[in-house]
Each structure stands twice: as structure tokens, then as C-alpha cells.
Design a protein around this motif. Sequence first.
Motif, PDB file in Angstrom:
ATOM      1  N   TYR A 176      35.410  44.433  59.155  1.00 14.49           N
ATOM      2  CA  TYR A 176      36.759  44.155  58.685  1.00 14.49           C
ATOM      3  C   TYR A 176      37.269  45.363  57.897  1.00 14.49           C
ATOM      4  CZ  TYR A 176      35.857  39.266  59.850  1.00 14.49           C
ATOM      5  OH  TYR A 176      35.562  38.110  60.519  1.00 14.49           O
ATOM      6  N   ASP A 177      38.503  45.749  58.170  1.00 12.69           N
ATOM      7  CA  ASP A 177      39.106  46.872  57.455  1.00 12.69           C
ATOM      8  C   ASP A 177      39.443  46.464  56.027  1.00 12.69           C
ATOM      9  OD1 ASP A 177      38.931  48.417  59.705  1.00 12.69           O
ATOM     10  OD2 ASP A 177      40.976  47.993  60.367  1.00 12.69           O
ATOM     11  N   LEU A 178      39.189  47.387  55.094  1.00 11.14           N
ATOM     12  CA  LEU A 178      39.556  47.223  53.698  1.00 11.14           C
ATOM     13  C   LEU A 178      40.437  48.404  53.289  1.00 11.14           C
ATOM     14  CD1 LEU A 178      36.108  46.211  52.148  1.00 11.14           C
ATOM     15  CD2 LEU A 178      38.004  44.683  52.737  1.00 11.14           C
ATOM     16  N   PRO A 179      41.216  48.264  52.236  1.00  9.15           N
ATOM     17  CA  PRO A 179      42.047  49.397  51.805  1.00  9.15           C
ATOM     18  C   PRO A 179      41.211  50.521  51.206  1.00  9.15           C
ATOM     19  CG  PRO A 179      42.225  47.573  50.244  1.00  9.15           C
ATOM     20  CD  PRO A 179      41.438  47.063  51.421  1.00  9.15           C
ATOM     21  N   ASP A 180      41.858  51.650  50.976  1.00  9.56           N
ATOM     22  CA  ASP A 180      41.260  52.803  50.295  1.00  9.56           C
ATOM     23  C   ASP A 180      40.061  53.377  51.040  1.00  9.56           C
ATOM     24  OD1 ASP A 180      43.122  52.441  48.201  1.00  9.56           O
ATOM     25  OD2 ASP A 180      41.797  50.957  47.263  1.00  9.56           O
ATOM     26  N   GLY A 181      40.166  53.414  52.368  1.00 10.61           N
ATOM     27  CA  GLY A 181      39.138  54.060  53.168  1.00 10.61           C
ATOM     28  C   GLY A 181      37.829  53.310  53.281  1.00 10.61           C
ATOM     29  N   MET A 182      37.831  52.021  53.016  1.00 10.71           N
ATOM     30  CA  MET A 182      36.611  51.222  53.060  1.00 10.71           C
ATOM     31  C   MET A 182      36.682  50.216  54.205  1.00 10.71           C
ATOM     32  SD  MET A 182      34.780  52.338  50.512  1.00 10.71           S
ATOM     33  CE  MET A 182      33.588  51.036  50.133  1.00 10.71           C
ATOM     34  N   ALA A 183      35.518  49.682  54.573  1.00  5.75           N
ATOM     35  CA  ALA A 183      35.423  48.620  55.580  1.00  5.75           C
ATOM     36  C   ALA A 183      34.237  47.737  55.210  1.00  5.75           C
ATOM     37  CB  ALA A 183      35.248  49.200  56.979  1.00  5.75           C
ATOM     38  N   ARG A 184      34.261  46.513  55.670  1.00  8.73           N
ATOM     39  CA  ARG A 184      33.203  45.558  55.348  1.00  8.73           C
ATOM     40  C   ARG A 184      32.463  45.167  56.625  1.00  8.73           C
ATOM     41  NH1 ARG A 184      35.764  41.574  52.101  1.00  8.73           N
ATOM     42  NH2 ARG A 184      35.041  42.836  50.349  1.00  8.73           N
ATOM     43  N   VAL A 185      31.135  45.266  56.594  1.00 11.01           N
ATOM     44  CA  VAL A 185      30.277  44.849  57.703  1.00 11.01           C
ATOM     45  C   VAL A 185      29.673  43.488  57.355  1.00 11.01           C
ATOM     46  CG1 VAL A 185      28.255  45.384  59.093  1.00 11.01           C
ATOM     47  CG2 VAL A 185      29.731  47.231  58.289  1.00 11.01           C
ATOM     48  N   LEU A 186      29.898  42.501  58.191  1.00  9.33           N
ATOM     49  CA  LEU A 186      29.344  41.163  57.998  1.00  9.33           C
ATOM     50  C   LEU A 186      28.400  40.846  59.149  1.00  9.33           C
ATOM     51  CD1 LEU A 186      32.448  39.040  56.876  1.00  9.33           C
ATOM     52  CD2 LEU A 186      30.662  40.038  55.448  1.00  9.33           C
ATOM     53  N   ALA A 187      27.232  40.358  58.822  1.00  9.81           N
ATOM     54  CA  ALA A 187      26.239  40.011  59.837  1.00  9.81           C
ATOM     55  C   ALA A 187      25.818  38.564  59.646  1.00  9.81           C
ATOM     56  CB  ALA A 187      25.028  40.931  59.741  1.00  9.81           C
TER      57      ALA A 187
END
Length: 422
Positions: free
Chosen positions: A169-180
Motif C-alpha cells: 500500500y502506498d503511503l505519503p512521503d516516499g513510504m509504502a507498507r508491505v502487509l503479509a
Amino acid sequence: LAALVDELAAVRAEIAALHAREAIAYARALELVLSRVEERRLLEPDRPDSDLVVRSVSAEIGAALRISDRSVQRRFGEAGALVDHYPRVLDALQGGRIDRGHATAIVEAGMSVSCDSRGVYEARALEVAECESVPRTRAAVATLAAAIDPESAQTALSRARRDRRVRVYDLPDGMARVLADLPAPLAYAIADRLTGVSHAVIEARRSAPDVVPAPGAETECVPDDRTIDEVRADVLADLLLTGTPTGHGDPESLSGITGRVQVTVPVLTLAGVSEQPAVLAGYGSVDAGIVRALAARAPGWDRVLTDACSGLPVGVDRYRPSAEQRRYLAARDEHCRFPGCRMPAHRCDIDHTIDAAHGGPTDCRNLAHFCERHHVMKHHTAWTVRQLPGGILEWTSPLGRRYEDRPPPTVRFVPSGDPPPS
């Protein structure tokens, strides 16, 4: 303070009663929806689009309450199951003896229980809910449901395992979240290994001498002041992208740290004869097939002997005995023994209930697992604890109120038949 505690308890009971009233109202609305669906089916048999009736009523209620119609439909199902199938749970909610979270946990776990076994499940689950926190209740009732109806529980576990996946999932400020989404034993082992490696990195950082930039160096050395969460995230990326925690010290020493989980499994399940649920400490019922695979690769397993009536461990041994008391306490406690706390035992301290300095024996009847938070609280506040028979801990608060904490194996134990004659 005592008056405030009493006031909060009274408010909590009032809120629980209102939640029960809300559930009854939703159940009545569901009855109305079903009756309208039936009327439409009889009047217009060629138009089976009964979902439009559900959508219309849900949208009406959702607009009035300022929630989505999908949320209304979900509450229809939860309230209908509670009111129609769990009258004693509803009564406990109305009386303020449990919270809505307890009721929801019981209803959700009971979805895999057959109608014939529902009464037994409800009675046993309610005993747990009336004396345990919501997280502990959720874990206990899931295991109870699996023990009462193991075939349905195993089907649900197998179906859920087929839904495992990884998402980004895209997050602001150049971050992203990986969910497993993974089987619980694997997820807990991954988290434990990341934590173990991260603690080793931080300890090495603390013991290392300060780095002084070399004369003429073009760049200035930046001190490593990352938090444990930052290190965990970095180690996860290293392990997935390179296979080793590169850039975090000696890869050989860090890669030797393995994930650790505590699983309790009936011996017949381990042998493949039964599908009685295995239990992951800190989580609850897990897939028996995964546990059998873990057992095949484990260097050793503790054999836990339990009381036939109460389910309480009465002894622990192994072919090569070592630290018998620690193994026994890990089997008995599974997590911190302060009411409501679920910190796994292997991350807790083993504490003398009566201090050894005051003559307390190093005996399992005088030992229990406490996380650092509650261990410090026991020794440095007016909270006190004493051990009762059966591994029960009785905590006394600074106000003189008593709270019992029962060992998890006795909370989720389901007798297989009538107790033996006394």
C-alpha cells in the motif's frame, strides 16, 4: 481513587447495556428486512433481486446514523447471531458483566461451532469472558471452539490458509507498507526473529567504541541512533532482498538468530491421529498441519502432563531434561500473568512470588512469568500477588481490590467427558 474506579465500572456497565440494546434493535431491523424479502419473493417471484431490499433498508439506517450501509449490514449479521443464538451472552452484556468486545469475540469464534455444540460452547466461553480481558477472551474462545468442533475449525483454518498473500500500500512521503497474511506460527516466528536480530544490532552498537572520522575524510560519520522499530524494518528489508542482515554487523552471528514460538499440541494431533487444535502462545488455535511440520524440524519438544479434569499442567519432562522448572512454567503460564497482559512467556521474567531474599522458595508454586512492565510494578508499587492452588494468581490492587488470573490451559480447557469419580 476508589470512588473513580467504582464510577468507571458503573459507566462501563451502562455502556454495555446500551450495546445490548443496540444489538436487539439491529436484530429487529434484520427481522424486518427478512420479512420484506419474503414478501417480495411471494409477490414478485420473477424478481429474485432481494439484495435491493437489504441495500435499501441498510442505506436508510446508515444515513440516519452517519455510517456506511455495508457497516449496517455487518452489524445486522453480528446482532442477529448474538440475539438468536447466544441468549446468555446477550444477558451478560445487558447486565454489564461483559463488554461488546467480549460478545463479538464469542460470536465470531462460534461461527465454526455446530448447532448441537453451541450451548456447551456458549456456557464455557461466557465463563472466560466474565473474568478475562477482551484479547485473552478472543484467544481462549477461538481455542474452545476448535476443541469443541475440531472438524469445522480445521476446515476454517485450511480455508484461511489458502487466502495467504502479500500486499503493498502506498503511503505519503516516499513510504509504502508491505502487509503479509501468513499462518500465525510463521508470522509470530518472523516477528520474533526480527526482534532478536534487532536487539543484537542495538547491543552491538552500544558496546562498540565511538567512531572517529579519519583525517581528511570527505564525509562525516553519522552515529547510529535508530529505534528498535527502525532497525526491525531495516533488517526485514535486508533479509528479504539479500538473504542476510547485511550492513548490520557480522552477518554470520546475526543469521544464527532464529525465530522462536511456543506451541502446545495434543500428542494424538502430533501423531496425525486427531485434529484437536494446536495452540500458539499469545495467539490461539492454529493449523495442526503446520505444527506437525514444525515439530519434524524442532530439535526437541517438551512433554506436558495435564490434569484430566482441570487441564492444568502437572509436570513437564523431556528425554534430555534441562531447566525443568522453566519448561513447566512456560507450559503453565504461556504469557505474563498480570490480568489482561499477553506478552509471551519467553519475553518475560520468572519472578519469585515471595522474594527469595525473604525466604521464598525456588518452587513452581512460588514462581510466575511477568513482563518487565508488570514485574517492576509488583516490586515498586502497592500491588501485591499471591499464588493460590491450581496455578491461580490473586492480585491485590492498592485499593484492596482482588483480581484472579488463571493459567491459560485451564481457561480454554474443554473436558472430554464426565470427571472421574472422587
